[in-house]
Scaffold this active site. Structure first.
Site, PDB file in Angstrom:
ATOM      1  N   ASP A  72       0.855  -1.187   0.000  1.00 46.55           N
ATOM      2  CA  ASP A  72       0.000   0.000   0.000  1.00 46.55           C
ATOM      3  C   ASP A  72       0.889   1.235   0.000  1.00 46.55           C
ATOM      4  OD1 ASP A  72       0.981   0.074   2.636  1.00 46.55           O
ATOM      5  OD2 ASP A  72      -0.818  -0.891   3.402  1.00 46.55           O
TER       6      ASP A  72
ATOM      7  N   ASP B 237       1.561   5.053   1.596  1.00 49.91           N
ATOM      8  CA  ASP B 237       1.251   6.003   2.655  1.00 49.91           C
ATOM      9  C   ASP B 237       1.844   7.354   2.290  1.00 49.91           C
ATOM     10  OD1 ASP B 237       0.018   4.090   4.443  1.00 49.91           O
ATOM     11  OD2 ASP B 237       2.024   3.256   4.671  1.00 49.91           O
TER      12      ASP B 237
ATOM     13  N   ASP C 129       9.451   4.012  13.060  1.00 49.51           N
ATOM     14  CA  ASP C 129      10.072   2.905  13.781  1.00 49.51           C
ATOM     15  C   ASP C 129      11.494   2.595  13.313  1.00 49.51           C
ATOM     16  OD1 ASP C 129       8.920   1.931  11.443  1.00 49.51           O
ATOM     17  OD2 ASP C 129       7.750   0.370  12.399  1.00 49.51           O
TER      18      ASP C 129
END
Ligand code: ATP
Ligand code: MG
Length: 437
Positions: free
Chosen positions: A49, A51, A129
């Site tokens: 996907d 983002d 992260d």
């Protein structure tokens, strides 16, 4: 890195993501493709996907797109909806000031409960992260920005947490699972400093909301890397806090049926995913929880004197409820999982017309698949029963009639091997019932 020194072309980015990026850019906002989309294109993989991140606030985003939905509590996000395709647009996240209690909030273990402080791109990068996830593709000049050495780590195939690992894991323990998932998915190593605190912090996973955990577990086990993820989760002590009942049985009998079953389930899930066959949480949870269920049913039978069938029915509720404390399994999967469990008992007593009746059960195929795995894990009586059913399922009408008349009790039947020798192999009967719901 400017546009000539990397090989991301706009053709690799979905049309909808480009639309969103351009609209933001033309309205005077900064707009970047970020995270997995950039990472995967650079690695030559197809992103799952796309983002987008911007300096527009959620409300400003909403004004720009008619097809915009604001979502999220922990982070407020905008979803731009194009039919079934959704582009997630986040506003740059910032640092947590001392007086920002109402917009960012953490608990006693340091876990972030809310994180709605907005900032600039550098701060946003620090809140991500791993370095390989802090890559930004700038739509205004087609350059890539990397933070904390993301590009170098990508080439060195290193999963490295941004900032102090212990603090970052305490903020969000799910990052420990993400480290494992990216290591196996991207075929990378978790860097030593990033790996070091995982074992001691693993128990923090027990406090993650069960609904979020359900989604994470799907990503870990239903994306073709279940075996590798399971192994690494065990090595880091990340499996036990999510599946305490299963780990209980495995710790008691490290080479026992439950341990074997877990490996078999992971292997067969990977095989199915890699062959593009459907997989369903109903089967997955029924299979991995089967031995904890057996143990609980035996305990209940012993304590209460209930017949095994009734004891198992009681145990089913207990075991499922207990599992749902850490992972909230939707009812549309836990209910068929229970059917799969009950059919295991019915497989034992199914001579004659009963066997034909069972074939018609909507969960027959999934239950039969579990029986085959149990046969492999247990051998002995269960393996015999599994091959009785296999002969029956794979036989034609006439063969089935003969088999149905024979006993499927272990050691009870001399005709069976003869029928099996004669039987012609046919492709598996019926289409698999283990389809995703
Ligand atoms: P994939 O979509 O392939 O699973 P991804 O990296 O895109 O991988 P997402 O969960 O889609 O992962 O998240 C998008 C980006 O958001 C990540 O790349 C990362 O930069 C950031 N992110 C996601 N989850 C976290 C988290 N728990 N802590 C910090 N940053 C996160
Ligand atoms: Mg993603």
């Amino acid at each position: 890195m400017n546009r000539d020194s990397h090989d991301i072309s706009r053709r690799q980015i979905s049309e909808n993501a480009l639309k969103v990026l351009y609209r933001l850019h033309k309205s005077g906002f900064k707009a970047y493709l970020v995270g997995g989309g950039v990472r995967d294109i650079l690695l030559g993989l197809e992103p799952k996907d796309f983002d987008v991140v911007t300096n527009a606030t959620p409300d400003e985003i909403k004004k720009l797109f008619r097809n915009c939905r604001l979502v999220g509590r922990r982070f407020r996000l905008a979803h731009i909806v194009f039919g079934r395709d959704v582009i997630e647009v986040a506003t740059f996240r910032g640092h947590h000031g001392e007086n920002s209690d109402n917009i960012s909030k953490s608990n006693a273990e340091g876990r972030l409960l809310r994180d709605n402080v907005y900032g600039e791109i550098d701060e946003d990068a620090e809140r991500r992260d791993f370095t390989v996830n802090a890559l930004y593709y700038d739509i205004s000049d087609f350059s890539i920005r990397s933070y904390g050495g993301g590009i170098d780590d990508l080439h060195a195939r290193k999963i490295k947490l941004i900032g102090d690992p212990e603090t970052r894991y305490r903020e969000d323990p799910v990052r420990m699972l993400r480290a494992v998932r990216f290591a196996t998915k991207l075929d990378m190593q978790i860097e030593a400093i990033t790996a070091a605190p995982i074992k001691s912090l693993a128990p923090l996973l027990a406090d993650i909301p069960a609904a979020r955990m359900y989604e994470e577990v799907l990503k870990l086990f239903f994306a073709g890397k279940a075996q590798a993820n399971y192994q690494m989760m065990q090595d880091f002590g990340l499996f036990a806090p999510l599946f305490p009942q299963i780990q209980g049985v495995i710790s008691e009998f490290p080479k026992g049926h439950a341990a074997k079953m877990l490996n078999l389930v992971m292997r067969s899930t990977d095989e199915r995913v890699n062959q593009d066959k459907p997989v369903t949480p109903a089967f997955f949870y029924a299979a991995i929880l089967w031995y904890p269920l057996k143990q609980r049913a035996d305990d209940i039978a012993l304590e209460s004197g209930l017949p095994l069938y009734d004891a198992q029915v009681a145990a089913m509720g207990d075991v499922m409820e207990e599992q749902c404390r850490t992972i909230s399994i939707p009812r549309r999967f836990s209910t068929p999982a229970k059917d799969i469990w009950l059919l295991q008992i019915r497989f034992e007593r199914s001579q004659g017309t009963r066997a034909f009746k069972l074939l018609e059960h909507p969960k027959f195929r999934a239950a039969y698949d579990l029986l085959l795995l149990r046969g492999e894990a247990e051998g002995g009586h269960t393996a015999k029963q599994a091959s009785w059913w296999q002969a029956f399922v794979e036989g034609d009408e006439a063969q089935r009639n003969v088999i149905a008349k024979s006993s499927n009790k272990a050691g009870g039947n001399r005709n069976r091997s003869a029928t099996q020798r004669k039987r012609k192999r046919k492709p598996a009967a019926k289409s698999p019932d283990t389809s995703a719901e």
